[in-house]
Write an enzyme that holds these catalytic residues in place. Structure first.
Site, mmCIF file in Angstrom:
data_model
loop_
_atom_site.group_PDB
_atom_site.id
_atom_site.type_symbol
_atom_site.label_atom_id
_atom_site.label_comp_id
_atom_site.label_asym_id
_atom_site.label_seq_id
_atom_site.Cartn_x
_atom_site.Cartn_y
_atom_site.Cartn_z
ATOM 1 C CD GLU A 33 -3.000 -0.841 2.376
ATOM 2 O OE1 GLU A 33 -2.761 0.003 3.263
ATOM 3 O OE2 GLU A 33 -3.999 -1.576 2.385
ATOM 4 C CD GLU B 92 -4.234 -5.446 3.840
ATOM 5 O OE1 GLU B 92 -3.028 -5.656 3.622
ATOM 6 O OE2 GLU B 92 -4.660 -4.450 4.456
HETATM 7 C C1 IDC Z 1 -2.609 -3.358 10.597
HETATM 8 C C2 IDC Z 1 -2.800 -4.488 11.583
HETATM 9 C C3 IDC Z 1 -2.424 -4.006 12.970
HETATM 10 C C4 IDC Z 1 -1.011 -3.486 12.939
HETATM 11 C C5 IDC Z 1 -0.853 -2.417 11.883
HETATM 12 C C6 IDC Z 1 0.609 -2.011 11.746
HETATM 13 O O1 IDC Z 1 -4.118 -4.942 11.517
HETATM 14 O O2 IDC Z 1 -2.548 -5.056 13.888
HETATM 15 O O3 IDC Z 1 -0.696 -2.953 14.192
HETATM 16 O O4 IDC Z 1 -1.282 -2.893 10.629
HETATM 17 O O5 IDC Z 1 0.711 -0.787 11.182
HETATM 18 C C7 IDC Z 1 -3.862 -1.905 5.886
HETATM 19 C C8 IDC Z 1 -2.521 -2.482 5.915
HETATM 20 C C9 IDC Z 1 -2.372 -3.452 7.047
HETATM 21 C C10 IDC Z 1 -3.068 -2.971 8.291
HETATM 22 C C11 IDC Z 1 -4.560 -2.912 7.989
HETATM 23 C C12 IDC Z 1 -5.399 -2.455 9.174
HETATM 24 O O6 IDC Z 1 -2.157 -3.091 4.698
HETATM 25 O O7 IDC Z 1 -0.996 -3.647 7.287
HETATM 26 O O8 IDC Z 1 -2.830 -3.887 9.322
HETATM 27 N N1 IDC Z 1 -4.778 -2.052 6.849
HETATM 28 O O9 IDC Z 1 -5.038 -1.175 9.560
HETATM 29 N N2 IDC Z 1 -4.376 -1.135 4.951
HETATM 30 C C13 IDC Z 1 -5.596 -0.744 5.330
HETATM 31 C C14 IDC Z 1 -5.879 -1.321 6.544
#
Ligand code: IDC
Length: 408
Positions: free
Chosen positions: A247, A335
């Site tokens: 992303e 995702e």
């Molecule tokens: C989130 C995880 C969380 C972690 C965080 C780290 O759910 O536990 O602490 O990342 O920065 C994304 C990302 C993905 C995110 C997820 C939710 O690709 O890494 O995971 N998210 O925030 N894009 C949109 C949402």
């Protein structure tokens, strides 16, 4: 001359006229007419690619002058009884490893559908028919390594109906590949994941999970080395997809991503000419419109990422998806979840259903975030459940249960 391994070998060394053979190791030795010969013994029959073998022997001479006749550089190598005059080119152990493709179990998705490719906006299987990958994404493998196990993947395949696993390897965060993470340990985890998925005949995405590092160019050099190594290793696998930047965000422009992709794609292509490569889009992989206006040219089997979190992203992003598709952009939802974009918060079932409708209408491929029991709504496993496979419905989170039921 090329050979996989050298088997029927013999080394002959002249100049031993005045010597008496004593003990020898790692070969069968003989001394005849002044020529010492060494032939394979049962535990040292074959020499692998670019490998070496050590031989040892004792010869007793009556005086020093007699021993000086021996010239080890006069040694000759015979293969199957014939003098070998050329240099022999044999593959290294790594080359042989690369060629070793894990055989999938019978009746698996991989066995049935084979190598995937992109036709128009669709992902298709080996027979050219639309094929939908449906699966789950790990959380960061650095933080939740225990879920990278064969039984977990088997559970998703057999109980959930998944044919896809996404291996998310964070690059920037603490524990990430390009920050303070242990590169070798992380690669070993990715390799385990690919091996399990392959054995189970599932497709697998190797995800270069950029996030806090915002722009894929930040760690481009590492990405190039990583994808070169991975695509070499999995050159002959039909089930490995490469997601080169999860992303992009923080104001990263499509042009930056495109520049990066045009550096990384050829590296993968050199090793795995036909593999499907998934490219992220600006604004946390939402701006598929930007990619649709200016797609990567001259490359086949490229797909573009759209990520959604149903409680945050609604009609506006769904419309963007449709418009980009109408312009001819192949989209992969590598995702998503049904809560908000923090990965937490309340589930929005109405929006989730609207997304699923779109997914089914278009036959889009997807991976649900995330395989863990972290106390956040997007975790598929309940936070009070410590099991790392074989979960019953009671052990799934609300999100997990909804996704399992939708996938079936
Ligand atoms: C989130 C995880 C969380 C972690 C965080 C780290 O759910 O536990 O602490 O990342 O920065 C994304 C990302 C993905 C995110 C997820 C939710 O690709 O890494 O995971 N998210 O925030 N894009 C949109 C949402």
């Amino acid at each position: 001359m090329k050979a996989d391994t050298i088997k029927d070998w013999e080394v002959r060394i002249p100049g031993f006229e005045d010597g008496t053979l004593g003990d020898g190791w790692c070969a069968e030795f003989a001394l005849e007419d002044g020529v010492l010969s060494a032939k394979p013994v049962d535990f040292n029959t074959s020499i692998a690619g670019k490998g070496t073998t050590n031989l040892g022997f004792q010869v007793e001479f009556k005086d020093e002058a007699a021993s000086r006749k021996v010239k080890t550089d006069a040694a000759e190598v015979y293969l199957s009884g014939k003098l070998c005059e050329e240099t022999i080119e044999i593959p290294t152990a790594a080359d042989i490893e690369k060629k070793r493709v894990v055989e999938p179990e019978n009746g698996t998705p991989l066995e049935e559908h084979g190598a995937l490719s992109v036709k128009g906006v669709d992902l298709v299987d080996e027979s050219g028919k639309l094929y939908q990958l449906k699966g789950v994404s790990t959380h960061g493998i650095a933080w939740f390594p225990a879920y990278v196990n064969e039984e977990a993947f088997r559970t998703f395949r057999d109980k959930w109906g998944a044919n896809l696993i996404r291996l998310a390897m964070y690059t920037g965060e603490s524990g990430g590949y390009c920050s303070d993470g242990n590169k070798e340990d992380l690669k070993a985890l990715v390799e385990k994941g690919v091996e399990y998925a392959s054995k189970l005949g599932m497709y697998v995405i190797i995800d270069w999970h950029i996030l806090s590092d915002n722009n894929p160019k930040t760690n481009q050099d590492d990405a190039i080395l990583f994808f070169d190594e991975m695509s070499k290793k999995y050159a002959d696998y039909k089930n490995v997809l490469y997601e080169i930047c999860n992303e992009p965000n923080g104001g990263t422009k499509w042009q930056d991503i495109k520049d990066y992709a045009e550096k990384v794609i050829p590296v993968i292509r050199k090793n795995a000419p036909d593999a499907v490569i998934i490219v992220g889009t600006p604004t946390w992989s939402q701006d598929v419109d930007k990619a649709a206006e200016d797609p990567i040219e001259g490359e086949k089997n490229i797909m573009y990422t759209l990520h959604f979190y149903a409680a945050t992203h609604k009609d506006n992003l769904r419309d963007k998806l449709t418009e980009a598709r109408d312009k001819g952009l192949p989209i992969f939802i590598s995702e998503f979840s049904i809560c908000d974009a923090s990965g937490n918060g309340a589930i929005d079932y109405e929006s989730a259903n609207a997304w699923y409708q779109l997914i089914e209408d278009y036959g889009l491929s997807y991976a649900a975030w995330n395989i863990s029991n972290k106390a956040e709504s997007s975790a598929l496993i309940r936070s009070d459940c410590e099991k790392t496979s074989d979960w019953s419905d009671d052990e799934l989170s609300e999100t997990g249960l909804w996704i399992k039921n939708s996938m079936k």
